[in-house]
Design a protein around this motif. Structure first.
Motif, PDB file in Angstrom:
ATOM      1  N   GLY A 121       0.634  -1.099  -0.023  1.00  0.00           N
ATOM      2  CA  GLY A 121       0.492   0.029  -0.343  1.00  0.00           C
ATOM      3  C   GLY A 121       0.722   1.125  -0.349  1.00  0.00           C
ATOM      4  O   GLY A 121       1.581   1.103  -0.413  1.00  0.00           O
ATOM      5  N   VAL A 147      -1.343   5.516   4.379  1.00  0.00           N
ATOM      6  CA  VAL A 147      -2.699   6.275   3.826  1.00  0.00           C
ATOM      7  C   VAL A 147      -3.661   5.255   3.232  1.00  0.00           C
ATOM      8  O   VAL A 147      -4.823   4.795   3.540  1.00  0.00           O
ATOM      9  CB  VAL A 147      -2.402   6.741   2.498  1.00  0.00           C
ATOM     10  N   ALA A 148      -2.736   4.144   2.690  1.00  0.00           N
ATOM     11  CA  ALA A 148      -3.923   2.899   2.675  1.00  0.00           C
ATOM     12  C   ALA A 148      -3.209   1.491   2.185  1.00  0.00           C
ATOM     13  O   ALA A 148      -1.975   1.585   1.760  1.00  0.00           O
ATOM     14  CB  ALA A 148      -5.067   2.955   1.244  1.00  0.00           C
ATOM     15  N   THR A 186      -8.934  -3.944   2.568  1.00  0.00           N
ATOM     16  CA  THR A 186      -8.432  -2.639   2.882  1.00  0.00           C
ATOM     17  C   THR A 186      -8.678  -2.211   3.791  1.00  0.00           C
ATOM     18  O   THR A 186      -9.461  -1.972   4.735  1.00  0.00           O
ATOM     19  CB  THR A 186      -8.971  -1.648   1.748  1.00  0.00           C
ATOM     20  N   LYS A 187      -7.683  -1.091   4.709  1.00  0.00           N
ATOM     21  CA  LYS A 187      -7.485   0.130   5.447  1.00  0.00           C
ATOM     22  C   LYS A 187      -7.207   0.998   5.101  1.00  0.00           C
ATOM     23  O   LYS A 187      -6.097   1.621   4.213  1.00  0.00           O
ATOM     24  CB  LYS A 187      -6.806  -0.118   6.617  1.00  0.00           C
ATOM     25  N   TYR A 188      -7.218   2.552   5.614  1.00  0.00           N
ATOM     26  CA  TYR A 188      -7.995   3.969   5.211  1.00  0.00           C
ATOM     27  C   TYR A 188      -7.069   4.401   6.004  1.00  0.00           C
ATOM     28  O   TYR A 188      -7.271   4.305   7.314  1.00  0.00           O
ATOM     29  CB  TYR A 188      -8.326   4.316   4.248  1.00  0.00           C
ATOM     30  N   VAL A 227      -8.907  10.278   4.753  1.00  0.00           N
ATOM     31  CA  VAL A 227      -9.267  10.029   3.386  1.00  0.00           C
ATOM     32  C   VAL A 227     -10.340   9.912   3.617  1.00  0.00           C
ATOM     33  O   VAL A 227     -10.576  10.877   2.099  1.00  0.00           O
ATOM     34  CB  VAL A 227      -8.674   8.212   2.983  1.00  0.00           C
ATOM     35  N   THR A 236      -9.256   5.387  -3.407  1.00  0.00           N
ATOM     36  CA  THR A 236      -9.559   3.779  -3.612  1.00  0.00           C
ATOM     37  C   THR A 236      -7.829   2.811  -3.489  1.00  0.00           C
ATOM     38  O   THR A 236      -7.265   3.535  -4.516  1.00  0.00           O
ATOM     39  CB  THR A 236     -10.422   3.833  -4.490  1.00  0.00           C
ATOM     40  N   ILE A 237      -7.676   2.633  -3.114  1.00  0.00           N
ATOM     41  CA  ILE A 237      -6.020   1.263  -2.958  1.00  0.00           C
ATOM     42  C   ILE A 237      -6.644  -0.328  -4.118  1.00  0.00           C
ATOM     43  O   ILE A 237      -8.069  -0.496  -3.774  1.00  0.00           O
ATOM     44  CB  ILE A 237      -5.926   0.953  -1.951  1.00  0.00           C
ATOM     45  N   LEU A 288      -3.186   3.885  -6.610  1.00  0.00           N
ATOM     46  CA  LEU A 288      -4.194   4.555  -5.731  1.00  0.00           C
ATOM     47  C   LEU A 288      -4.954   5.569  -6.064  1.00  0.00           C
ATOM     48  O   LEU A 288      -3.998   6.379  -6.626  1.00  0.00           O
ATOM     49  CB  LEU A 288      -3.431   4.982  -4.521  1.00  0.00           C
TER      50      LEU A 288
END
Length: 121
Positions: free
Chosen positions: A35, A48-49, A57-59, A63, A68-69, A80
């Motif tokens: 990421g 960030v992500a 996923t983790k943000y 954000v 969006t990753i 990204l």
């Protein structure tokens, strides 16, 4: 050893979109996550992500649904997509890969060289 090469940075105006790419090459152990982090001048590096091996996923809290990753496993590339950019998003964005160190319970983290993103009118 893995190599991470970022691309897609540049200057955008507030509200515009930008997509970063990170191409991974080389050998790795079991990948935990891949990421993006970022670091603004005189600030600490922040997450960030991340996208995990199970596709979760983790943000970062900042954000708020703007980024969006995603990943393309066939191309070993993570993306990204950043929408609704703000001046405070100005930073160097670093690609990161976290991999398991077998038999140790530890994690090894690799970093790309970073790509500058500037949001300014």
């Amino acid at each position: 050893q893995v190599q991470l090469v970022e691309s897609g940075g540049g200057l955008v105006q507030p509200g515009e979109s930008l997509r970063l790419s990170c191409a991974a090459s080389g050998n790795t152990n079991e990948v935990i996550a891949i990421g993006w982090y970022r670091q603004a001048p005189e600030k600490q590096r922040e997450m960030v992500a991340l996208i995990y091996s199970n596709s979760n996923t983790k943000y970062g809290d900042f954000v708020n649904g703007r980024f969006t990753i995603s990943s393309d496993n066939a191309k070993n590339t993570v993306y990204l997509q950043m929408n609704s950019r703000k001046p405070e998003d100005t930073a160097v964005y670093y690609c990161t890969l976290q991999e398991d160190v077998p038999g140790t319970g530890l994690m090894f983290v690799s970093w790309g060289q970073g790509t500058q993103v500037t949001v300014s009118s």
